[in-house]
Write an enzyme that holds these catalytic residues in place. Structure first.
Site, short mmCIF file in Angstrom:
data_model
loop_
_atom_site.label_atom_id
_atom_site.label_comp_id
_atom_site.label_asym_id
_atom_site.label_seq_id
_atom_site.Cartn_x
_atom_site.Cartn_y
_atom_site.Cartn_z
N GLU A 47 -6.02 -10.94 -1.23
CA GLU A 47 -6.79 -10.78 0.01
C GLU A 47 -8.28 -10.80 -0.31
O GLU A 47 -9.05 -9.97 0.19
CB GLU A 47 -6.40 -9.47 0.70
N GLU A 59 0.79 -1.24 0.00
CA GLU A 59 0.00 0.00 0.00
C GLU A 59 0.82 1.29 0.00
O GLU A 59 0.63 2.14 0.86
CB GLU A 59 -0.97 -0.01 1.19
C1 XIL Z 1 -6.07 -6.68 8.46
C2 XIL Z 1 -6.29 -7.91 9.36
O1 XIL Z 1 -7.14 -8.82 8.71
C3 XIL Z 1 -6.89 -7.47 10.68
O2 XIL Z 1 -6.94 -8.57 11.59
C4 XIL Z 1 -6.05 -6.34 11.30
O3 XIL Z 1 -6.69 -5.86 12.45
C5 XIL Z 1 -5.87 -5.20 10.31
O4 XIL Z 1 -5.31 -5.70 9.10
N1 XIL Z 1 -5.04 -4.92 3.78
C6 XIL Z 1 -3.94 -5.64 4.21
C7 XIL Z 1 -4.08 -6.54 5.39
O5 XIL Z 1 -2.89 -5.64 3.55
O6 XIL Z 1 -2.89 -6.64 6.12
C8 XIL Z 1 -5.22 -6.10 6.30
O7 XIL Z 1 -5.37 -7.10 7.30
C9 XIL Z 1 -6.49 -5.89 5.51
C10 XIL Z 1 -6.30 -4.82 4.45
#
Ligand code: XIL
Length: 373
Positions: free
Chosen positions: A265, A160
């Site tokens: 994701e 990001e």
């Molecule tokens: C999220 C996790 O799923 C949560 O448990 C945590 O509280 C916050 O992060 N993009 C990403 C991930 O790259 O690392 C994030 O994961 C979700 C959005």
């Protein structure tokens, strides 16, 4: 427990056949298949695991994960705030357990993530001097990437780094290290982890402006003679708002750069988003109100159908470009564990994954599997 799950999968498969015969392609009754089996010639099928799941303290996941998935991403345990909580203190315990888990079950590991502006340890968030940030940056990458080289398949080296308009995100790294920090992160990772694939990962980089920014960033890494092996499009979308056209264009444009394309994701939210967009910035927060939690008592059939269709159409698209895509990872194992129950509003009930709160496969699961029959 494992046997029970396999049995219930079998029973559920047959019920789905009976219920959905006319509209779905036939699921053979004589043998069950699983996601990883169905897609084994196409791409890896992954999930994100939390601590209890890695330690196999959660029996349902302990049975389901090795059965269904052949790739894991660490949901939180390899983020800087957990792995590197203070200057000289690294916390390797959970990541080491994960490596053992991956070896035991023959599951590939994508480590997530080395350089990210979120979930940073407090000592880094407080840093004022550019020298301190630089020292943290170098030590962090060198120490962690080298330790897991050859033990994990890949790293999300930078997560990001871009704004929605495709410019560099205003983060501590940009501010203190300048806009060369992404190239530098990959350069350090390449040196520390010569046997590990290196990826750039972000949300909304399928959207035209942000995609253009990501392509420019990837080209900059390549022009510097530094290795980048792939790009991860996070894929936190919502039903009715899946940007199919942009996703397809992105697959083509990213793979034209000579790198692997992954959806890293994946989840499909079904409840409202206060800002009505697909941005997945973990720092966004909004107040709870009941209107924003419409399906707390269950999901209406019409919404379930739209959700199922969303996954079906997505996987059709992924299959169309299977020669360019190397992995599809869901962000979590079942609906109850999804981060989308607590983001961007805490305490809601969302239904974004292929397994329900009881670890039972949902109609979308059968559609996704059915595409391979
Ligand atoms: C999220 C996790 O799923 C949560 O448990 C945590 O509280 C916050 O992060 N993009 C990403 C991930 O790259 O690392 C994030 O994961 C979700 C959005």
């Amino acid at each position: 427990m494992k046997k029970n799950l396999i049995q219930s999968l079998y029973i559920a498969t047959i019920s789905a056949m009976i219920i959905g015969c006319s509209e779905s392609k036939k699921i053979s009754a004589d043998k069950t298949t699983t996601l990883k089996e169905a897609y084994k010639k196409d791409f890896l099928i992954g999930t994100a695991l939390n601590t209890a799941q890695i330690e196999e303290k959660e029996p349902n996941s302990a049975a389901l994960v090795p059965q269904q998935f052949n790739a894991i991403t660490t949901e939180n345990i390899m983020k800087a705030e957990i792995m590197h909580p203070t200057w000289n203190n690294y916390n390797f315990e959970m990541a080491d357990k994960l490596v053992a888990y991956g070896q035991k079950h023959n599951i590939k590991i994508n480590a997530h993530t080395l350089i990210w502006h979120s979930q940073l340890p407090a000592f880094v968030r407080r840093m004022k001097s550019a020298d301190s940030v630089k020292l943290f940056f170098e030590n962090h990458i060198n120490t962690i990437a080298s330790r897991y080289d050859g033990k994990v398949l890949s790293w999300d080296v930078v997560n990001e780094a871009l704004e929605e308009d495709g410019t560099m995100r205003k983060s501590i790294f940009l501010e203190k290290l300048g806009d060369g920090f992404v190239v530098e992160a990959f350069r350090l990772a390449q040196k520390a982890a010569p046997n590990t694939e290196l990826y750039y990962n972000d949300y909304n980089i399928e959207e035209p402006k942000k995609r253009a920014g990501a392509i420019a960033l990837i080209k900059k890494i390549q022009a510097a003679g530094v290795r980048i092996d792939g790009v991860g499009i996070q894929g936190h979308w919502r039903i009715g708002k899946i940007p199919f056209k942009e996703i397809e264009q992105s697959i083509l444009e990213y793979s034209a750069l000579g790198i692997k394309v992954m959806f890293t994701e994946l989840d499909l939210g079904v409840i409202p988003n206060p800002w009505d967009g697909n941005a997945a910035d973990v720092n966004l927060k909004a107040e709870y109100n009941a209107k924003m939690n419409p399906y707390a008592k269950g999901l209406p059939d019409s919404v379930q159908a739209e959700f199922t269709k969303g996954y079906e159409d997505l996987f059709k698209l992924f299959l169309k470009h299977k020669d360019k895509i190397t992995r599809i990872t869901f962000w979590g194992v079942n609906d109850g564990q999804s981060w989308l129950n607590d983001w961007p509003i805490r305490g809601r009930t969302n239904y974004p994954l292929l397994f329900d709160r009881n670890f039972q496969p949902k109609p979308a699961y059968y559609k996704v599997i059915g595409l391979k029959k």
